[in-house]
Design an enzyme around this catalytic site. Structure first.
Site, PDB file in Angstrom:
ATOM      1  CD  GLU A  56      48.463  42.837  44.411  1.00 21.75           C
ATOM      2  OE1 GLU A  56      48.758  44.074  44.274  1.00 21.75           O
ATOM      3  OE2 GLU A  56      47.758  42.421  45.419  1.00 21.75           O
ATOM      4  N   GLY A  66      37.973  53.495  43.286  1.00 24.54           N
ATOM      5  CA  GLY A  66      38.355  52.317  42.379  1.00 24.54           C
ATOM      6  C   GLY A  66      36.963  51.565  41.981  1.00 24.54           C
ATOM      7  NE  ARG A  67      34.225  50.478  47.596  1.00 24.98           N
ATOM      8  CZ  ARG A  67      34.844  51.293  48.303  1.00 24.98           C
ATOM      9  NH1 ARG A  67      36.301  51.101  47.567  1.00 24.98           N
ATOM     10  NH2 ARG A  67      34.727  51.839  49.177  1.00 24.98           N
ATOM     11  CD  GLU A 124      37.699  47.823  48.046  1.00 23.92           C
ATOM     12  OE1 GLU A 124      37.709  48.701  47.250  1.00 23.92           O
ATOM     13  OE2 GLU A 124      38.893  46.895  47.955  1.00 23.92           O
ATOM     14  CG  HIS A 126      21.661  21.710  38.782  1.00 24.10           C
ATOM     15  ND1 HIS A 126      20.544  20.455  38.658  1.00 24.10           N
ATOM     16  CD2 HIS A 126      20.946  22.608  37.793  1.00 24.10           C
ATOM     17  CE1 HIS A 126      19.746  20.837  37.699  1.00 24.10           C
ATOM     18  NE2 HIS A 126      19.796  22.050  37.093  1.00 24.10           N
ATOM     19  CE  LYS A 173      46.386  47.625  48.987  1.00 20.47           C
ATOM     20  NZ  LYS A 173      46.159  48.789  48.516  1.00 20.47           N
TER      21      LYS A 173
HETATM   22  O1  F6P Z   1      43.453  47.345  47.590  1.00 22.34           O
HETATM   23  C1  F6P Z   1      42.054  47.819  47.261  1.00 22.34           C
HETATM   24  C2  F6P Z   1      42.244  48.614  46.389  1.00 22.34           C
HETATM   25  O2  F6P Z   1      42.796  49.875  46.485  1.00 22.34           O
HETATM   26  C3  F6P Z   1      40.796  48.938  45.705  1.00 22.34           C
HETATM   27  O3  F6P Z   1      40.054  49.926  46.135  1.00 22.34           O
HETATM   28  C4  F6P Z   1      41.137  49.255  44.145  1.00 22.34           C
HETATM   29  O4  F6P Z   1      40.204  49.022  43.437  1.00 22.34           O
HETATM   30  C5  F6P Z   1      42.379  48.257  43.990  1.00 22.34           C
HETATM   31  O5  F6P Z   1      43.131  48.237  45.046  1.00 22.34           O
HETATM   32  C6  F6P Z   1      43.324  48.589  42.747  1.00 22.34           C
HETATM   33  O6  F6P Z   1      43.990  49.906  43.194  1.00 22.34           O
HETATM   34  P1  F6P Z   1      44.341  50.853  42.155  1.00 22.34           P
HETATM   35  O7  F6P Z   1      43.457  51.078  40.857  1.00 22.34           O
HETATM   36  O8  F6P Z   1      44.928  51.955  42.558  1.00 22.34           O
HETATM   37  O9  F6P Z   1      45.673  50.008  41.362  1.00 22.34           O
END
Ligand code: F6P
Length: 559
Positions: free
Chosen positions: A215, A277-278, A363, A394, A522
C-alpha cells in the site's frame, strides 16, 4: 533464551479465581454502601492520570488472586526482561524496546554492547532539526515555495499513531501547516488526500518500517507521479530528481530500500527492528507530528510516555495501574465471559484513539499460540472498539446498558477543555465542558448502579414498561481522568495501553510483538491479482467462490 511461558490455567491463582468466579454475584450498590472507602482504595494516580477502578467488578479477594496470578506467571520478570532489551519477541527473535524511544538523553541502555538511547537521540535531533526547518520555512520545495502541506504515506503503525496524535493535539498545531495521512490502497484515498494540494508546497513523508508494504509503496509512487506531473518534470530528468529530493523524505528501518526508491539517504530517518510498528509513534514515525506540533511538544509527548513507563516499572503491584487494568481485563475475558472492551473518550480530540488502540491491542494479543508454539490455554485478546462520548451514547450505549453481553468500558475525560465555550441561553451561562463531563459521570454511574424496578415504578412508570426501563447495573467501567489533553498526557495514555496489552500477553503466554496473522492475506492478494486481470492459470488456482466473485467483477468493471 527466553523462559517457557507459564500456563496460567495451571497456576494456584487460576484455581482460586475459578473458585471465586463460581457464584460470583457482583453488587456495586452494596459494595459502595458497605464500604465507603472503596472509591479511595481503588483509585490510583499514574503519572498525571487519575484512574478510578472502583466501579470494576472485583472485590478484594478477586483482586488479590489476580495479583497472585501476575506473580505466578512472572509479569514483573518479563517486564524487566523487556526493559533490559532481551529478545522477548521470540518468533521474530527481536528485542522489544519501544520504551527506549522515550528514555531521556543520557539514560544509556546497552543492548549487545551498544547504547541504543544514544542512537535514539541522534535520530531525534535530526527529526527535530528537519521539523524546525519545515516549520520556519527554511526547508522549501523545488520551486523555493514554503511547505504548507505534509502528507504522511504509511499504513498500520506507520499511520494510525501519527494520525491519532495529530488529531489529539490539534490545539498545538502550527497555523498554515496542514498534515494529511494517506494509508489505504483504495485509489480513492490517494485521490481525495491529494485533492486541492499545491505540489510546489507539499512535502511527502514515506513512513514504512519495512519499506516493503504494498500500500505504502504504491501510494508513494502515485504521489511521486502527481508531484512530477504537477511541477511539469519528466520522470528521470535532473529536475525530477531534484524535486523528489526536496519533496520526499522517508522514515524506515530499511534505509537501503529508501535509497532504491530514489529518496536521498540524507533525507531519511531511521529506526530499529526492536520497535514494533504499532509501538512506533514515538520513533521517527512521528515526524509528521513533530512538524505539526514542533520539537518541544514532541519532546513533551515522549516525556509523558516515559513517565508512564516509570510508573509501570516502579509502582508496587497493588498500585500499578497498567498491571491492575491488564489483570482486570483477564478477569473479564477469562472468567466473566467478556468478548469485547470499549474505550470511550470524552474528548472529541481523541476520536481516532479507539482505532489506534485496535491495532495496538488486537495485533498484539489476537493470537492462538503461545511464544513456545504451543496452543493458548485460554481465551486471548478481546475485540477493542469505541467512539467518543457523547456521540456513542446516542448510538451503541443501549447495548452496554441493557444488552445481554458484558462490555467492560474505559471512560477517559479531562478536567479542562481545549476549547472552553459557554452556552448563553434563557439568561443562563452554561459551561459546555461541564455539560459534557456531566454525561461522562452520569454514564459510569448508570452503568455501575443501574435502576431497580422499584425505582422505575416510583417514577410513575406504567407497569407494562417497567421491565424495559430497568437497568441492572454492575456493568464495569474504569474512569481515567487528567487535568488536560496535553502532549505529555497523550504519551501517558498511549503508554498506559501499551503496558496493559503487555500484561495481558504475558498472562496468556503469547508473543504480543509479532503479527504473523496479517501475512496470509497479503500473500494471497499477490496470487489473486493476476486472476483479476484475466490470467487464466491464476484463475484456475482459485476456489469456486473466488472465481465467481472475479467473474462478477469482470462483468461489471467499466474500462
Ligand atoms: O501488515 C501489518 C503491518 O506489518 C503492521 O504491523 C505495520 O504497522 C504495518 O503493516 C505497516 O508496516 P510498515 O511500517 O513496514 O509499512
Amino acid at each position: 533464551m527466553t523462559a517457557a511461558p507459564v500456563d496460567p490455567t495451571a497456576t494456584p491463582a487460576w484455581e482460586r479465581l475459578t473458585a471465586l468466579e463460581d457464584g460470583f454475584a457482583p453488587d456495586l450498590r452494596a459494595w459502595f454502601a458497605d464500604d465507603p472507602e472503596r472509591p479511595g482504595r481503588l483509585t490510583f494516580p499514574a503519572a498525571d492520570l487519575l484512574v478510578d477502578l472502583s466501579k470494576s467488578l472485583v472485590d478484594d479477594e478477586v483482586l488479590a488472586a489476580l495479583l497472585a496470578l501476575a506473580d505466578e506467571v512472572g509479569v514483573a520478570e518479563r517486564r524487566d526482561a523487556m526493559l533490559r532489551g532481551e529478545r522477548i519477541n521470540v518468533t521474530e527473535d527481536r528485542a522489544v524496546l519501544h520504551t527506549a524511544l522515550r528514555r531521556p538523553a543520557g539514560a544509556a541502555l546497552e543492548v549487545d554492547g551498544h547504547d541504543v538511547v544514544a542512537d535514539v537521540h541522534e535520530v531525534l535531533q535530526r527529526v527535530y532539526a528537519f521539523a524546525d526547518q519545515v516549520r520556519d520555512g527554511t526547508w522549501t520545495g523545488a520551486t523555493g515555495e514554503r511547505i504548507r502541506s505534509v502528507v504522511n504515506i504509511g499504513i498500520g503503525g506507520s499511520d494510525l499513531g501519527p494520525v491519532m496524535a495529530y488529531e489529539a493535539l490539534a490545539p498545538y498545531r502550527q497555523d498554515g501547516l496542514e498534515c494529511r495521512f494517506l494509508s489505504n490502497i483504495d485509489p480513492t484515498d490517494a485521490a481525495t488526500t491529494l485533492a486541492g494540494l499545491d505540489p510546489a508546497a507539499t512535502l511527502f513523508i514515506v513512513s514504512s518500517k519495512t519499506f516493503g508494504t504494498l500500500e505504502t509503496l504504491t501510494n508513494a509512487r502515485l504521489c511521486r507521479q502527481w508531484l512530477l506531473d504537477g511541477l511539469g518534470h519528466e520522470a528521470g530528468s535532473d529536475a525530477a530528481v531534484d524535486a523528489v529530493a526536496k519533496h520526499f523524505v522517508a522514515v524506515s528501518t530499511a534505509l537501503d530500500k529508501v535509497a532504491e526508491f530514489g529518496i536521498d539517504p540524507a533525507n531519511a530517518f531511521g529506526f530499529w527492528d526492536w520497535v514494533g510498528g504499532r509501538y512506533s509513534l514515538d520513533s521517527a514515525i512521528g515526524t509528521s507530528l513533530a512538524i505539526a506540533v514542533g520539537p518541544e511538544r514532541f519532546a513533551e509527548l515522549l516525556a509523558g510516555f516515559h513517565a508512564m513507563d516509570e510508573h509501570f516499572r516502579t509502582a508496587e503491584p497493588a498500585r500499578n495501574v497498567p498491571l491492575l487494568m491488564g489483570l482486570l481485563n483477564v478477569w473479564y475475558t477469562n472468567f466473566l465471559g467478556a468478548e469485547t472492551h470499549a474505550v470511550l473518550p470524552y474528548s472529541q480530540l481523541l476520536h481516532r484513539f479507539p482505532a489506534y488502540l485496535q491495532q495496538l491491542t488486537m495485533e498484539s494479543n489476537g493470537k492462538g499460540v503461545r511464544w513456545d508454539g504451543s496452543p493458548a490455554t485460554t481465551e486471548t485478546g478481546e475485540v477493542f472498539w469505541g467512539e467518543p462520548g457523547t456521540n456513542g451514547q446516542h448510538a451503541f450505549y443501549q447495548l452496554i446498558h441493557q444488552g445481554t453481553r458484558l462490555v467492560p468500558a474505559d471512560f477517559i475525560a479531562f478536567a479542562n477543555p481545549a476549547y472552553p465555550l459557554t452556552d448563553d441561553h434563557d439568561g443562563h451561562r452554561t459551561d459546555v465542558h461541564e455539560l459534557f463531563l456531566a454525561n461522562f459521570l452520569a454514564q459510569t454511574r448508570a452503568l455501575a448502579f443501574g435502576r431497580t424496578a422499584e425505582e422505575v415504578r416510583a417514577e410513575g412508570t406504567d407497569e407494562a414498561v417497567v421491565p424495559a426501563r430497568v437497568f441492572t447495573g454492575n456493568r464495569p467501567t474504569a474512569s481515567i481522568m487528567a487535568p488536560a489533553l496535553t502532549p505529555s498526557v497523550l504519551g501517558q495514555l498511549v503508554a498506559l495501553y501499551e503496558h496493559i496489552t503487555f500484561v495481558q500477553g504475558v498472562v496468556w503466554g503469547i508473543d504480543s510483538f509479532d503479527q504473523w496473522g496479517v501475512e496470509l492475506g497479503k500473500q494471497l492478494a499477490k496470487e489473486v491479482g493476476p486472476a483479476l486481470s484475466g490470467d487464466a492459470d491464476a484463475l484456475a488456482e482459485q476456489d469456486g467462490s473466488t472465481r465467481a466473485l472475479i467473474a462478477y467483477y469482470q462483468e461489471h468493471r467499466r474500462r
